[in-house]
Design a protein around this motif. Structure first.
Motif, PDB file in Angstrom:
ATOM      1  N   VAL A   1       0.835  -1.200   0.000  1.00  0.00           N
ATOM      2  CA  VAL A   1       0.000   0.000   0.000  1.00  0.00           C
ATOM      3  C   VAL A   1       0.872   1.253   0.000  1.00  0.00           C
ATOM      4  N   ALA A   2       1.938   1.251   0.818  1.00  0.00           N
ATOM      5  CA  ALA A   2       2.825   2.412   0.887  1.00  0.00           C
ATOM      6  C   ALA A   2       3.502   2.673  -0.456  1.00  0.00           C
ATOM      7  N   LEU A   3       3.950   1.612  -1.134  1.00  0.00           N
ATOM      8  CA  LEU A   3       4.591   1.775  -2.433  1.00  0.00           C
ATOM      9  C   LEU A   3       3.625   2.338  -3.458  1.00  0.00           C
ATOM     10  N   ALA A   4       2.381   1.871  -3.447  1.00  0.00           N
ATOM     11  CA  ALA A   4       1.375   2.376  -4.390  1.00  0.00           C
ATOM     12  C   ALA A   4       1.093   3.858  -4.140  1.00  0.00           C
ATOM     13  N   GLN A   5       1.034   4.257  -2.888  1.00  0.00           N
ATOM     14  CA  GLN A   5       0.778   5.663  -2.571  1.00  0.00           C
ATOM     15  C   GLN A   5       1.943   6.545  -2.988  1.00  0.00           C
ATOM     16  N   ALA A   6       3.170   6.035  -2.832  1.00  0.00           N
ATOM     17  CA  ALA A   6       4.351   6.825  -3.176  1.00  0.00           C
ATOM     18  C   ALA A   6       4.566   6.920  -4.679  1.00  0.00           C
TER      19      ALA A   6
ATOM     20  N   VAL B   1      -1.798  -0.818  -6.500  1.00  0.00           N
ATOM     21  CA  VAL B   1      -1.189  -1.621  -5.445  1.00  0.00           C
ATOM     22  C   VAL B   1      -0.843  -3.001  -5.991  1.00  0.00           C
ATOM     23  N   ASP B   2       0.383  -3.467  -5.715  1.00  0.00           N
ATOM     24  CA  ASP B   2       0.888  -4.709  -6.297  1.00  0.00           C
ATOM     25  C   ASP B   2       1.740  -5.432  -5.262  1.00  0.00           C
ATOM     26  N   ILE B   3       1.241  -6.543  -4.752  1.00  0.00           N
ATOM     27  CA  ILE B   3       1.969  -7.304  -3.732  1.00  0.00           C
ATOM     28  C   ILE B   3       3.246  -7.915  -4.288  1.00  0.00           C
ATOM     29  N   VAL B   4       3.291  -8.205  -5.592  1.00  0.00           N
ATOM     30  CA  VAL B   4       4.471  -8.815  -6.199  1.00  0.00           C
ATOM     31  C   VAL B   4       5.684  -7.899  -6.070  1.00  0.00           C
ATOM     32  N   ALA B   5       5.452  -6.586  -6.160  1.00  0.00           N
ATOM     33  CA  ALA B   5       6.554  -5.618  -6.152  1.00  0.00           C
ATOM     34  C   ALA B   5       7.268  -5.542  -4.811  1.00  0.00           C
ATOM     35  N   VAL B   6       6.668  -6.019  -3.736  1.00  0.00           N
ATOM     36  CA  VAL B   6       7.287  -5.904  -2.408  1.00  0.00           C
ATOM     37  C   VAL B   6       7.623  -7.272  -1.819  1.00  0.00           C
ATOM     38  N   ARG B   7       7.626  -8.310  -2.632  1.00  0.00           N
ATOM     39  CA  ARG B   7       7.962  -9.633  -2.114  1.00  0.00           C
ATOM     40  C   ARG B   7       9.458  -9.736  -1.802  1.00  0.00           C
ATOM     41  N   ARG B   8       9.755 -10.301  -0.652  1.00  0.00           N
ATOM     42  CA  ARG B   8      11.127 -10.624  -0.274  1.00  0.00           C
ATOM     43  C   ARG B   8      11.084 -11.843   0.637  1.00  0.00           C
TER      44      ARG B   8
ATOM     45  N   ARG C   1      -6.732  -3.151   4.697  1.00  0.00           N
ATOM     46  CA  ARG C   1      -6.256  -1.942   4.020  1.00  0.00           C
ATOM     47  C   ARG C   1      -5.767  -2.264   2.609  1.00  0.00           C
ATOM     48  N   PHE C   2      -5.123  -3.407   2.457  1.00  0.00           N
ATOM     49  CA  PHE C   2      -4.609  -3.833   1.153  1.00  0.00           C
ATOM     50  C   PHE C   2      -5.749  -4.044   0.160  1.00  0.00           C
ATOM     51  N   LEU C   3      -6.794  -4.753   0.577  1.00  0.00           N
ATOM     52  CA  LEU C   3      -7.939  -4.982  -0.310  1.00  0.00           C
ATOM     53  C   LEU C   3      -8.692  -3.691  -0.590  1.00  0.00           C
ATOM     54  N   ALA C   4      -8.788  -2.817   0.407  1.00  0.00           N
ATOM     55  CA  ALA C   4      -9.475  -1.546   0.218  1.00  0.00           C
ATOM     56  C   ALA C   4      -8.748  -0.656  -0.786  1.00  0.00           C
ATOM     57  N   ALA C   5      -7.409  -0.824  -0.876  1.00  0.00           N
ATOM     58  CA  ALA C   5      -6.612  -0.035  -1.812  1.00  0.00           C
ATOM     59  C   ALA C   5      -6.626  -0.610  -3.224  1.00  0.00           C
TER      60      ALA C   5
END
Length: 448
Positions: A285-290, A295-302, A379-383
């Motif tokens: 969510v933070a990455l999408a806002q910035a 919003v993309d969960i793949v982009a923050v996977r580690r 929050r993730f689903l709401a975004a």
């Protein structure tokens, strides 16, 4: 309603099984007798499920939403179970399978998905899968001798009450963990994913529900301790498994067997820890806002961990009546890896045999389950995020997903059973704006 006429080849296989099963079962029985352990066995099963949802209220929908129009889908599968005893205590089993069909809305739209016979992949034409190939070694440690009944993936014979059981190969984690006599088999009892297994049990599996690994079970008196290590899929909720345990899951379970009012029961405590490349909801969510991007969960996977724990109770209360209950919680800040978008769950139900109305081989089941998610997950689903099964594009009015399921399984001709199933879903995908939802199904099943 959308239909897939190419399912009829699989239905034909079910009919053939009904005709041939008496002779096949007799041949398998000859592999052993009451005095000697079976040296080999062949079993089979065929299942067809026709499931449909009624139209429901839906002011909006997203990429992973259930279609609000009245829709119907079918699934079919035919499985062969072939096993042999290599030496005392050692069995090898292989389960080739033919699958076909689709879940409602391509198996999307409800966290507690309404059909355990629907995989996360679907095809209109029959296709082949090797679902299980494993070996099992049983080591007797003493105590009274107990009979082992011949069954699917189990040779008839005997073992001691205290024993060690080792299983290695490709199989399903729920073959060993989180089992329940009254709610665990979508081919014979409840259909809903969150009833046949605890909804928070994010067990290692490919898109069909199977993985590669090993498990050990230590039976001592009224206790059993289980543990296992399994490969996760290469990417969360995908068709291909990791091959080197670089992404893996560890599972531990303790089972206590007891008698309550002279009736047998079991209580299980199960925990899991997954280590793999997963995304944190708040990071996405933070990455999408910035960035101003979706919003993309793949982009923050580690590489990180996700864990969960659950309780599982089964209890016989009369000769023809059993009850069960499950409750579970899993880490809600990180995406589920394999199973379902559920962070908290509680379920309970009953299973009643039909002897009271002169149908001793029939079964009536009734159960309810409540699923929920963490605030970060919400929050993730709401975004606008999407998960394994859910994601309506927005979530302005979140609420716990509530499901009621009832089924009646009727013994028909020979080994054939016909089941009628109904599910009512309130707040599908945790969304108060959509639903309520009614789902009906007919299931045909035969096995020998």
């Amino acid at each position: 309603m959308t239909r897939h006429p190419r399912l009829w080849p699989a239905v034909t296989a079910l009919v053939i099984m009904l005709i041939a099963s008496p002779a096949l079962a007799q041949s398998a029985d000859k592999a052993g007798d009451d005095e000697a352990p079976q040296s080999w066995a062949v079993h089979g099963q065929a299942t067809f499920v026709d499931q449909a949802n009624a139209a429901f209220r839906s002011p909006y929908r997203g990429a992973n939403s259930l279609d609000p129009a009245a829709r119907g889908r079918e699934t079919a599968d035919v499985t062969l179970y072939a096993g042999a005893r290599l030496w005392p205590g050692m069995e090898v089993w292989i389960n080739p399978e033919i699958d076909q069909g689709f879940g409602l809305s391509d198996t999307l739209g409800v966290a507690g998905f309404p059909s355990g016979e629907a995989y996360k992949v679907g095809m209109a034409r029959p296709y082949f899968r090797l679902q299980r190939l494993f070996v099992r070694q049983t080591i007797d440690l003493g105590g009274d001798s107990e009979k082992t009944e011949a069954d699917l993936n189990q040779l008839g014979g005997s073992h001691t009450a205290d024993r060690l059981v080792l299983t290695v190969g490709k199989f399903g984690v729920p073959d060993i963990f989180d089992t329940n006599a009254y709610a665990h088999d979508p081919r014979g009892d409840f259909l809903n994913w969150a009833l046949i297994d605890v909804g928070t049990f994010d067990y290692a599996a490919d898109a069909w529900g199977y993985t590669v690994g090993g498990a050990a079970e230590w039976y001592v008196g009224r206790w059993t301790l289980r543990g296992g290590v399994f490969n996760l899929s290469k990417v969360p909720n995908s068709e291909h498994l990791e091959y080197d345990f670089s992404q893996f899951q560890g599972i531990a379970e303790i089972e206590e067997r007891h008698r309550w009012g002279g009736r047998p029961g079991k209580l299980k405590l199960t925990g899991f820890l997954s280590r793999g490349r997963m995304g944190a909801f708040d990071d996405a969510v933070a990455l999408a806002q910035a960035s101003g991007q979706p919003v993309d969960i793949v982009a923050v996977r580690r590489y990180r961990s996700r864990s969960g724990v659950s309780l599982n109770l089964e209890q016989e209360v009369a000769d023809d009546l059993g009850v069960f209950a499950r409750a579970g919680v899993a880490g809600g800040d990180v995406e589920p890896y394999e199973f379902a978008d559920i962070d908290r769950t509680v379920s309970a139900g009953l299973s009643l045999k039909g002897a009271r109305w002169g149908r001793k081989d029939d079964t009536f089941g009734l159960a309810a389950v409540v699923n929920d998610i963490s605030s970060a997950h919400q929050r993730f689903l709401a975004a606008g995020g999407t998960g394994i099964l859910v994601g309506d594009g927005r979530l302005p009015h979140a609420g716990a997903e509530q499901i009621l399921e009832a089924y009646y399984d009727l013994k028909a001709i020979g080994p054939a059973h016909v089941s009628f199933d109904y599910q009512a879903v309130n707040h599908p995908a945790y969304n108060r704006d959509r639903g309520p939802l009614s789902i009906a199904a007919v299931r045909l099943h035969a096995q020998f």
